[in-house]
Design an enzyme around this catalytic site. Structure first.
Site, PDB file in Angstrom:
ATOM      1  N   ASP A  34       0.825  -1.222   0.000  1.00 12.67           N
ATOM      2  CA  ASP A  34       0.000   0.000   0.000  1.00 12.67           C
ATOM      3  C   ASP A  34       0.858   1.270   0.000  1.00 12.67           C
ATOM      4  O   ASP A  34       0.366   2.359   0.265  1.00 12.67           O
ATOM      5  CB  ASP A  34      -0.937   0.000   1.209  1.00 12.67           C
ATOM      6  CG  ASP A  34      -0.167   0.070   2.517  1.00 12.67           C
ATOM      7  OD1 ASP A  34       1.083  -0.023   2.484  1.00 12.67           O
ATOM      8  OD2 ASP A  34      -0.804   0.241   3.573  1.00 12.67           O
ATOM      9  N   GLU A  36       3.197   2.170   2.060  1.00 14.34           N
ATOM     10  CA  GLU A  36       3.796   2.585   3.341  1.00 14.34           C
ATOM     11  C   GLU A  36       5.295   2.355   3.246  1.00 14.34           C
ATOM     12  O   GLU A  36       5.747   1.375   2.647  1.00 14.34           O
ATOM     13  CB  GLU A  36       3.250   1.720   4.479  1.00 14.34           C
ATOM     14  CG  GLU A  36       2.009   2.274   5.103  1.00 14.34           C
ATOM     15  CD  GLU A  36       1.577   1.462   6.322  1.00 14.34           C
ATOM     16  OE1 GLU A  36       2.391   0.679   6.849  1.00 14.34           O
ATOM     17  OE2 GLU A  36       0.420   1.603   6.709  1.00 14.34           O
ATOM     18  N   ASP A 167      13.333  39.131  -8.845  1.00 18.24           N
ATOM     19  CA  ASP A 167      12.215  39.817  -8.191  1.00 18.24           C
ATOM     20  C   ASP A 167      12.715  40.562  -6.961  1.00 18.24           C
ATOM     21  O   ASP A 167      13.852  40.374  -6.531  1.00 18.24           O
ATOM     22  CB  ASP A 167      11.072  38.837  -7.851  1.00 18.24           C
ATOM     23  CG  ASP A 167      11.538  37.643  -7.024  1.00 18.24           C
ATOM     24  OD1 ASP A 167      12.475  37.825  -6.232  1.00 18.24           O
ATOM     25  OD2 ASP A 167      10.980  36.548  -7.189  1.00 18.24           O
ATOM     26  N   LYS A 190       8.420  43.167 -10.861  1.00 20.06           N
ATOM     27  CA  LYS A 190       7.198  42.733 -11.560  1.00 20.06           C
ATOM     28  C   LYS A 190       6.015  43.455 -10.947  1.00 20.06           C
ATOM     29  O   LYS A 190       5.872  43.481  -9.733  1.00 20.06           O
ATOM     30  CB  LYS A 190       6.974  41.224 -11.345  1.00 20.06           C
ATOM     31  CG  LYS A 190       7.911  40.341 -12.108  1.00 20.06           C
ATOM     32  CD  LYS A 190       7.579  38.892 -11.866  1.00 20.06           C
ATOM     33  CE  LYS A 190       8.041  38.420 -10.503  1.00 20.06           C
ATOM     34  NZ  LYS A 190       7.940  36.984 -10.284  1.00 20.06           N
ATOM     35  N   ASP A 220      11.433  26.723 -10.470  1.00 24.67           N
ATOM     36  CA  ASP A 220      10.399  25.684 -10.427  1.00 24.67           C
ATOM     37  C   ASP A 220       9.783  25.540 -11.824  1.00 24.67           C
ATOM     38  O   ASP A 220      10.260  24.756 -12.648  1.00 24.67           O
ATOM     39  CB  ASP A 220       9.368  26.055  -9.360  1.00 24.67           C
ATOM     40  CG  ASP A 220       8.390  24.930  -9.081  1.00 24.67           C
ATOM     41  OD1 ASP A 220       8.377  23.949  -9.836  1.00 24.67           O
ATOM     42  OD2 ASP A 220       7.618  25.026  -8.107  1.00 24.67           O
ATOM     43  N   GLY A 223       9.078  30.055 -15.060  1.00 22.09           N
ATOM     44  CA  GLY A 223       8.385  31.261 -15.515  1.00 22.09           C
ATOM     45  C   GLY A 223       9.108  32.536 -15.098  1.00 22.09           C
ATOM     46  O   GLY A 223       9.369  33.418 -15.929  1.00 22.09           O
ATOM     47  N   THR A 224       9.455  32.631 -13.813  1.00 21.53           N
ATOM     48  CA  THR A 224      10.114  33.839 -13.291  1.00 21.53           C
ATOM     49  C   THR A 224      11.375  34.121 -14.107  1.00 21.53           C
ATOM     50  O   THR A 224      11.630  35.246 -14.539  1.00 21.53           O
ATOM     51  CB  THR A 224      10.497  33.616 -11.804  1.00 21.53           C
ATOM     52  OG1 THR A 224       9.319  33.265 -11.087  1.00 21.53           O
ATOM     53  CG2 THR A 224      11.156  34.822 -11.183  1.00 21.53           C
TER      54      THR A 224
HETATM   55  C1  R5P Z   1      10.083  32.733  -5.251  1.00 17.64           C
HETATM   56  O1  R5P Z   1      10.004  33.601  -4.405  1.00 17.64           O
HETATM   57  C2  R5P Z   1      11.320  31.948  -5.518  1.00 17.64           C
HETATM   58  O2  R5P Z   1      12.461  32.638  -5.047  1.00 17.64           O
HETATM   59  C3  R5P Z   1      11.464  31.666  -6.997  1.00 17.64           C
HETATM   60  O3  R5P Z   1      11.613  32.890  -7.691  1.00 17.64           O
HETATM   61  C4  R5P Z   1      10.267  30.930  -7.528  1.00 17.64           C
HETATM   62  O4  R5P Z   1       9.980  29.815  -6.721  1.00 17.64           O
HETATM   63  C5  R5P Z   1      10.521  30.470  -8.946  1.00 17.64           C
HETATM   64  O5  R5P Z   1       9.376  29.823  -9.402  1.00 17.64           O
HETATM   65  P1  R5P Z   1       9.078  29.624 -10.955  1.00 17.64           P
HETATM   66  O6  R5P Z   1      10.304  29.031 -11.576  1.00 17.64           O
HETATM   67  O7  R5P Z   1       7.901  28.681 -10.943  1.00 17.64           O
HETATM   68  O8  R5P Z   1       8.733  30.950 -11.536  1.00 17.64           O
END
Ligand code: R5P
Length: 310
Positions: A34, A36, A167, A190, A220, A223-224
């Site tokens: 399962d 675990e 950012d 942004k 992640d 996009g950023t």
């Molecule tokens: C956000 O505050 C983190 O420092 C990264 O800028 C963010 O997690 C990047 O995410 P993604 O690649 O999805 O834009």
């Protein structure tokens, strides 16, 4: 000293074990039907200083649970001291309440690791330094900056490099790297003036003609990064490279980055790179195994860890 690896980044654990010349302790992590998790530590750890290497990367919940069960098994096996080595601390982005009736999951995860029986934590480039305070046990937050600085110095001619924070939230991190390589700093701001309106990217600083280095803790979706790269090139940047500690790279991120105008994305192996990442033409991985290995060495010998970064 004993080093134990969970399943989330065995390659990194093996590199750390090579650096320290200490073989990985025998341990079996299995699954019941399962799903675990069942763990058996197959050698004596009584009275030992044990380091459990387990970043809580994708699948975050499975890897977190594995870490907790490993710590529990070690505590019940009378290990003298247990250090959770979590180079990438998942859930770190949930470090405050962004709205009413929302959790602070980073604090919950810190409580889980502590209550499972960890005596200390060793991590890297936490999303926010203050997360150290979520633990009531000693926490060492290493910086990937020295590894990146070395690489940048080898590849870029000084004088034409501009460090850029993608950012406003990342300015402290970017400024620290800019100081190390003696480069100026720019910021991507942004803004979305009204809900539903598209985001406007303003560049604070003159990037015209510069080789820009974007610095962040996590990539992640990508996009950023890709949006920032585009905005910088539109503002006259000569090239855009990114140095990001944790290559989370979920979903279509690798494809997005391969198709982007980024000259290169440099990540570390705090999270085990997938085959797609290794095959991507513009993604390169730097190893933080020697840095983690040296920090483990110093923790075991009760020597200074911060002096690694001067
Ligand atoms: C956000 O505050 C983190 O420092 C990264 O800028 C963010 O997690 C990047 O995410 P993604 O690649 O999805 O834009």
């Amino acid at each position: 000293m004993k080093i134990i690896a969970g399943n989330s980044n065995r390659a990194l654990a093996e590199e750390i074990s090579k650096y320290l010349d200490v073989p990985l302790a025998k341990c079996q992590v299995r699954r019941f039907a399962d799903q675990e998790i069942y763990i058996e530590i197959q050698e004596n750890v009584r009275g030992e200083d044990v380091f459990v290497v387990q970043p809580t990367s994708y699948p975050a919940n499975d890897h977190l649970m594995e870490l907790l069960i490993l710590i529990d098994a070690l505590r019940r096996s009378s290990a003298r001291r247990i250090t959770a080595v979590v180079p990438y601390f998942g859930y770190a982005r949930q470090d405050r309440k962004p709205g009413p009736r929302t959790p602070i999951s980073a604090k919950l995860v810190a409580n889980l690791i502590t209550n499972a029986g960890a005596d200390r934590v060793l991590t890297m480039d936490l999303h926010a330094g203050q997360i150290q305070g979520f633990f009531d046990i000693p926490t060492d937050n290493l910086y990937g900056a020295p590894v990146m600085t070395r690489d940048i110095k080898e590849r870029f001619s000084s004088g034409n490099v501009m460090v850029v924070s993608p950012d406003v939230g990342g300015v402290v991190r970017a400024r620290a790297l800019a100081k190390r390589i003696e480069a100026p700093l720019a910021i991507v701001d942004k803004r979305r003036d009204k809900p539903g309106e598209s985001e406007v990217m303003n560049i604070i600083g003159d990037v015209n003609g510069f080789d820009c280095i974007l610095v962040d803790d996590i990539v992640d979706s990508g996009g950023t990064l890709c949006n920032a790269a585009e905005a910088l090139l539109k503002s006259g940047a000569k090239s855009v490279t990114a140095y990001i500690t944790h290559g989370v790279l979920s979903g279509g991120a690798v494809a997005r980055i391969s198709a982007s105008k980024l000259k290169e994305l440099v990540i570390t192996d705090s999270i085990e790179p997938t085959a797609a990442i290794n095959a991507a033409p513009n993604i390169r991985t730097l190893s933080v195994a020697p840095l983690l290995g040296e920090a483990i060495n110093r923790i075991a010998q009760e020597r200074s860890v911060s002096s690694l970064f001067f």
